[in-house]
Scaffold this motif. Structure first.
Motif, PDB file in Angstrom:
ATOM      1  N   ILE A  31       2.266  11.721 -32.742  1.00  0.00           N
ATOM      2  CA  ILE A  31       2.931  11.941 -31.458  1.00  0.00           C
ATOM      3  C   ILE A  31       4.239  12.447 -31.553  1.00  0.00           C
ATOM      4  CG2 ILE A  31       4.051   9.676 -31.654  1.00  0.00           C
ATOM      5  CD1 ILE A  31       3.393   9.255 -28.609  1.00  0.00           C
ATOM      6  N   CYS A  32       4.440  13.438 -30.750  1.00  0.00           N
ATOM      7  CA  CYS A  32       5.857  13.952 -30.947  1.00  0.00           C
ATOM      8  C   CYS A  32       6.527  14.391 -29.521  1.00  0.00           C
ATOM      9  CB  CYS A  32       5.736  15.457 -31.757  1.00  0.00           C
ATOM     10  SG  CYS A  32       4.991  16.676 -30.830  1.00  0.00           S
ATOM     11  N   VAL A  33       7.850  14.794 -29.237  1.00  0.00           N
ATOM     12  CA  VAL A  33       8.289  15.118 -27.829  1.00  0.00           C
ATOM     13  C   VAL A  33       9.134  16.365 -28.045  1.00  0.00           C
ATOM     14  CG1 VAL A  33      10.481  14.000 -28.885  1.00  0.00           C
ATOM     15  CG2 VAL A  33      10.172  14.093 -26.447  1.00  0.00           C
ATOM     16  N   SER A  34       8.936  17.052 -26.926  1.00  0.00           N
ATOM     17  CA  SER A  34       9.486  18.336 -26.848  1.00  0.00           C
ATOM     18  C   SER A  34      11.021  18.434 -27.036  1.00  0.00           C
ATOM     19  CB  SER A  34       9.129  19.035 -25.534  1.00  0.00           C
ATOM     20  OG  SER A  34       9.612  18.127 -24.277  1.00  0.00           O
ATOM     21  N   PRO A  35      11.525  19.453 -27.403  1.00  0.00           N
ATOM     22  CA  PRO A  35      13.022  19.510 -27.866  1.00  0.00           C
ATOM     23  C   PRO A  35      13.958  19.291 -26.653  1.00  0.00           C
ATOM     24  CG  PRO A  35      11.849  21.282 -28.784  1.00  0.00           C
ATOM     25  CD  PRO A  35      10.787  20.762 -28.025  1.00  0.00           C
ATOM     26  N   ASN A  36      13.345  19.417 -25.435  1.00  0.00           N
ATOM     27  CA  ASN A  36      14.232  19.459 -24.158  1.00  0.00           C
ATOM     28  C   ASN A  36      14.130  18.120 -23.561  1.00  0.00           C
ATOM     29  OD1 ASN A  36      11.925  19.359 -22.898  1.00  0.00           O
ATOM     30  ND2 ASN A  36      12.346  21.417 -21.807  1.00  0.00           N
ATOM     31  N   GLY A  37      13.112  17.121 -24.100  1.00  0.00           N
ATOM     32  CA  GLY A  37      12.732  15.529 -23.881  1.00  0.00           C
ATOM     33  C   GLY A  37      11.879  15.530 -22.798  1.00  0.00           C
ATOM     34  N   SER A  38      11.327  16.675 -22.116  1.00  0.00           N
ATOM     35  CA  SER A  38      10.714  16.363 -20.942  1.00  0.00           C
ATOM     36  C   SER A  38       9.066  16.016 -21.143  1.00  0.00           C
ATOM     37  CB  SER A  38      10.605  17.693 -19.980  1.00  0.00           C
ATOM     38  OG  SER A  38      10.063  18.856 -20.788  1.00  0.00           O
ATOM     39  N   THR A  39       8.751  16.286 -22.320  1.00  0.00           N
ATOM     40  CA  THR A  39       7.131  16.122 -22.675  1.00  0.00           C
ATOM     41  C   THR A  39       6.894  15.448 -23.810  1.00  0.00           C
ATOM     42  OG1 THR A  39       7.119  18.055 -21.266  1.00  0.00           O
ATOM     43  CG2 THR A  39       4.885  17.440 -22.437  1.00  0.00           C
ATOM     44  N   VAL A  40       5.959  14.546 -23.855  1.00  0.00           N
ATOM     45  CA  VAL A  40       5.352  13.909 -25.107  1.00  0.00           C
ATOM     46  C   VAL A  40       4.142  14.396 -25.184  1.00  0.00           C
ATOM     47  CG1 VAL A  40       4.526  11.640 -26.167  1.00  0.00           C
ATOM     48  CG2 VAL A  40       7.128  12.181 -25.162  1.00  0.00           C
ATOM     49  N   TYR A  41       3.651  14.617 -26.582  1.00  0.00           N
ATOM     50  CA  TYR A  41       2.292  15.063 -26.691  1.00  0.00           C
ATOM     51  C   TYR A  41       1.574  14.320 -27.600  1.00  0.00           C
ATOM     52  CZ  TYR A  41       3.962  19.664 -24.871  1.00  0.00           C
ATOM     53  OH  TYR A  41       4.466  20.421 -24.133  1.00  0.00           O
TER      54      TYR A  41
END
Length: 267
Positions: free
Chosen positions: A100-110
């Motif tokens: 699991i990881c989160v986008s640099p801008n914090g808007s999205t988790v993958y």
């Protein structure tokens, strides 16, 4: 900021992560009871033990430090921890989420889901907004520093490259490995190289300019993760006060000085 994940806005699949201010560590405990341990880094003591889903694996934290996301492998869910009060909520409907990881801008988790998918979660609503089909059985996941590209470690072993602008797989990179599982992946801070570990005791180095394996590094037995990339954070010198002629800030071997030239103010 996750160890083997977040560093200088670079995220990958991890089993431990740190808050952006460095005061807390969040550790997944891989067991059926499903817990995350919270550690106070000032005292190196456990401040809380939180119940999540069964067999938690990957973990990441948003850049603002407000939410921690936990992939519960055998629970088929993602737990969301509110870091202000340690309350836990659950997002269901996954098959076997690992990385699991989160986008640099914090808007999205993958989420790398071993059922053959990468799920996309909005951090604003904590709901799944898209599902990317990836039949190579995703295990680990990392995102580029600019947030434009996902790198997904697979079972076979390959790395899928996904464009986050349209959630499509642009290419698949075969690793130099005779063993299937790719449990760890990370992108360097400049975004020029990806490091993928496989259980045949090797790390494949991928050149992101052409998406090919540039070299393979032999390591110890059964590697599961790759370490953080640590960046020196340089702070500009403070503005001098009236009693100071200059202030200095040191960053590694570089010293920066801010000076003030004083004169006479005529009225």
């Amino acid at each position: 900021r996750c160890l083997s994940d977040w560093s200088s806005d670079v995220c990958s699949s991890d089993l431990i992560c740190a808050s952006p201010d460095g005061t807390k560590l969040y550790v997944t405990n891989y067991n059926s009871s499903g817990t995350v341990t919270v550690i106070n880094t000032a005292t190196n003591t456990i401040s809380a033990t939180l119940t999540v889903g069964s067999d938690p694996w990957g973990i990441c934290i948003t850049p603002d430090g407000t939410q921690v996301y936990v992939a519960n492998k055998d629970g088929g869910s993602v737990s969301v921890i509110n870091t202000s009060n340690n309350n836990v909520s659950t997002i269901s409907g996954f098959y076997q989420p690992y990385g699991i990881c989160v986008s640099p801008n914090g808007s999205t988790v993958y989420v790398a889901d071993n059922g053959g998918y990468v799920e996309v979660i909005s951090t604003a609503t904590n709901t799944v907004t898209a599902t990317i089909t990836d039949y190579n059985s995703p295990l680990s996941i990392a995102i580029s520093p600019n947030g434009a590209t996902l790198y997904v470690g697979e079972v076979y072993p390959v790395v899928s490259v996904i464009n986050t602008s349209d959630n499509t797989i642009s290419t698949t990179i075969a690793l130099n490995s005779n063993f299937w599982d790719n449990f760890g992946i990370a992108v360097n801070p400049s975004g020029t190289e990806v490091y993928a570990v496989t259980l045949d005791n090797s790390v494949s180095v991928i050149n992101t300019s052409n998406n090919t394996v540039s070299t393979t590094i032999g390591v110890g037995n059964y590697p599961y993760a790759v370490g953080s990339f640590i960046i020196n954070t340089c702070v500009a010198p403070a503005v001098p006060t009236l009693s100071q002629s200059s202030t200095t800030s040191n960053c590694g071997s570089t010293s920066t000085t801010l000076s003030i030239n004083t004169g006479t103010l005529n009225s």
